[in-house]
Design a protein around this motif. Structure first.
Motif, PDB file in Angstrom:
ATOM      1  N   THR A  28       0.830  -1.209   0.000  1.00 20.04           N
ATOM      2  CA  THR A  28       0.000   0.000   0.000  1.00 20.04           C
ATOM      3  C   THR A  28       0.864   1.259   0.000  1.00 20.04           C
ATOM      4  N   VAL A  29       2.173   1.089  -0.260  1.00 17.96           N
ATOM      5  CA  VAL A  29       3.086   2.224  -0.250  1.00 17.96           C
ATOM      6  C   VAL A  29       3.645   2.437  -1.649  1.00 17.96           C
ATOM      7  N   PRO A  30       3.952   3.673  -2.027  1.00 11.82           N
ATOM      8  CA  PRO A  30       4.484   3.931  -3.367  1.00 11.82           C
ATOM      9  C   PRO A  30       5.918   3.444  -3.551  1.00 11.82           C
ATOM     10  N   GLU A  31       6.633   3.230  -2.456  1.00 11.40           N
ATOM     11  CA  GLU A  31       8.037   2.829  -2.566  1.00 11.40           C
ATOM     12  C   GLU A  31       8.208   1.390  -3.049  1.00 11.40           C
ATOM     13  N   ILE A  32       7.212   0.553  -2.821  1.00 17.66           N
ATOM     14  CA  ILE A  32       7.283  -0.866  -3.178  1.00 17.66           C
ATOM     15  C   ILE A  32       6.086  -1.228  -4.051  1.00 17.66           C
ATOM     16  N   THR A  33       6.336  -1.980  -5.105  1.00 18.22           N
ATOM     17  CA  THR A  33       5.259  -2.444  -5.965  1.00 18.22           C
ATOM     18  C   THR A  33       5.073  -3.946  -5.777  1.00 18.22           C
ATOM     19  N   GLY A  34       3.881  -4.354  -5.429  1.00 15.40           N
ATOM     20  CA  GLY A  34       3.587  -5.768  -5.230  1.00 15.40           C
ATOM     21  C   GLY A  34       2.839  -6.350  -6.408  1.00 15.40           C
ATOM     22  N   ASN A  35       2.367  -7.580  -6.257  1.00 17.35           N
ATOM     23  CA  ASN A  35       1.587  -8.217  -7.319  1.00 17.35           C
ATOM     24  C   ASN A  35       0.145  -8.495  -6.916  1.00 17.35           C
ATOM     25  N   ARG A  36      -0.287  -7.921  -5.790  1.00 13.83           N
ATOM     26  CA  ARG A  36      -1.690  -7.981  -5.400  1.00 13.83           C
ATOM     27  C   ARG A  36      -2.134  -6.565  -5.045  1.00 13.83           C
ATOM     28  N   HIS A  37      -2.992  -6.004  -5.895  1.00 11.55           N
ATOM     29  CA  HIS A  37      -3.443  -4.627  -5.681  1.00 11.55           C
ATOM     30  C   HIS A  37      -4.474  -4.602  -4.559  1.00 11.55           C
ATOM     31  N   ILE A  38      -4.285  -3.692  -3.607  1.00  8.39           N
ATOM     32  CA  ILE A  38      -5.202  -3.612  -2.470  1.00  8.39           C
ATOM     33  C   ILE A  38      -6.624  -3.297  -2.921  1.00  8.39           C
ATOM     34  N   ALA A  39      -6.759  -2.560  -4.034  1.00  8.41           N
ATOM     35  CA  ALA A  39      -8.094  -2.199  -4.529  1.00  8.41           C
ATOM     36  C   ALA A  39      -8.846  -3.388  -5.093  1.00  8.41           C
ATOM     37  N   SER A  40      -8.140  -4.493  -5.364  1.00  7.84           N
ATOM     38  CA  SER A  40      -8.802  -5.672  -5.904  1.00  7.84           C
ATOM     39  C   SER A  40      -9.548  -6.454  -4.835  1.00  7.84           C
ATOM     40  N   ALA A  41      -9.346  -6.119  -3.574  1.00  9.67           N
ATOM     41  CA  ALA A  41     -10.017  -6.823  -2.472  1.00  9.67           C
ATOM     42  C   ALA A  41     -11.399  -6.230  -2.258  1.00  9.67           C
ATOM     43  N   THR A  42     -12.434  -6.922  -2.747  1.00  3.49           N
ATOM     44  CA  THR A  42     -13.806  -6.462  -2.539  1.00  3.49           C
ATOM     45  C   THR A  42     -14.324  -6.853  -1.160  1.00  3.49           C
ATOM     46  N   GLN A  43     -13.704  -7.886  -0.563  1.00  2.00           N
ATOM     47  CA  GLN A  43     -14.020  -8.317   0.795  1.00  2.00           C
ATOM     48  C   GLN A  43     -12.703  -8.521   1.543  1.00  2.00           C
ATOM     49  N   PRO A  44     -12.674  -8.322   2.854  1.00  3.07           N
ATOM     50  CA  PRO A  44     -11.418  -8.483   3.594  1.00  3.07           C
ATOM     51  C   PRO A  44     -10.763  -9.847   3.386  1.00  3.07           C
ATOM     52  N   TRP A  45     -11.568 -10.910   3.293  1.00  5.69           N
ATOM     53  CA  TRP A  45     -10.988 -12.254   3.165  1.00  5.69           C
ATOM     54  C   TRP A  45     -10.349 -12.502   1.800  1.00  5.69           C
ATOM     55  N   ASP A  46     -10.499 -11.554   0.877  1.00  4.69           N
ATOM     56  CA  ASP A  46      -9.793 -11.679  -0.398  1.00  4.69           C
ATOM     57  C   ASP A  46      -8.278 -11.580  -0.211  1.00  4.69           C
ATOM     58  N   LEU A  47      -7.853 -11.134   0.966  1.00  6.25           N
ATOM     59  CA  LEU A  47      -6.421 -10.957   1.237  1.00  6.25           C
ATOM     60  C   LEU A  47      -5.834 -12.104   2.046  1.00  6.25           C
TER      61      LEU A  47
END
Length: 211
Positions: free
Chosen positions: A77-96
């Protein structure tokens, strides 16, 4: 009117009309540590957390990069690091629930307890700080306060919907004193000291697609 409402109305009508201001609570900062950063590190480790110090001079994100090397699912969720799971793709908490490592930034930290303050604005989805296997927190050393008395005067507790102190990884101990980390939350909590907007974004792995 229900009995409950009658009771509450009676209480309201009979409240004593006296002016009783709240007491002034001292800040208990007469003998601060010589270094807030050193005190924070010591107390973080004492509570089971890990310090990700970079060599001097060096890239402060290098130890973060090393921690992410073997992770399959990285949610940043920080601009300094790019991951492969976008936080905005989680429509429900358990998606994470399958996130191996989450990288977030702390609003501030407390030297006295080794705690970091995580808020909804920085997490995106609050559950990412609990459902991920491992949590890496970026912290600006300038954002460390001396103790909890100073911490609770910070605006984060009045201006955000969610703010929670995290002190080391999740832990539980039974009556025989067996300590288990990761029982109800993250298995590890690591803190890297990265000034805000001090470094340009990097990719956590060659396959990373978004942040």
């Amino acid at each position: 009117m229900s009995s409950r409402n009658e009771i509450l109305m009676s209480v309201r009508l009979n409240l004593p009309l006296v002016d009783r201001p709240l007491p002034v609570v001292p800040l208990f900062d007469d003998n601060p540590p010589a270094s807030f950063l050193a005190a924070f590190k010591q107390n973080l480790v004492r509570m089971g957390g890990m310090v990700l110090d970079a060599p001097e001079p060096g890239d402060p994100l290098e130890p973060v990069r090393a921690k992410l090397a073997d992770a399959r699912v990285v949610c940043s969720t920080v601009p300094e690091i790019t991951g492969n799971r976008h936080i905005a793709s989680a429509t429900q908490p358990w998606d994470l629930e399958d996130v191996d490592v989450a990288v977030v930034r702390a609003a501030f930290a407390v030297a006295e307890t080794g705690s970091v303050l995580l808020q909804d604005e920085d997490l995106g989805v609050n559950a990412v700080a609990y459902l991920s296997q491992h949590l890496i927190v970026l912290l600006d050393p300038a954002d460390i306060v001396v103790n909890l008395h100073h911490a609770y005067r910070r605006p984060e507790f009045r201006q955000t919907h969610y703010a929670s102190f995290h002190t080391g990884p999740s832990a539980t101990a039974d009556i025989e004193g067996v300590l288990i980390h990761g029982a109800q939350g993250v298995r590890s909590l690591s803190v890297a000291f990265v000034a805000r907007a001090a470094v340009r974004p990097i990719h956590s792995s060659p396959g990373a697609v978004d942040g």
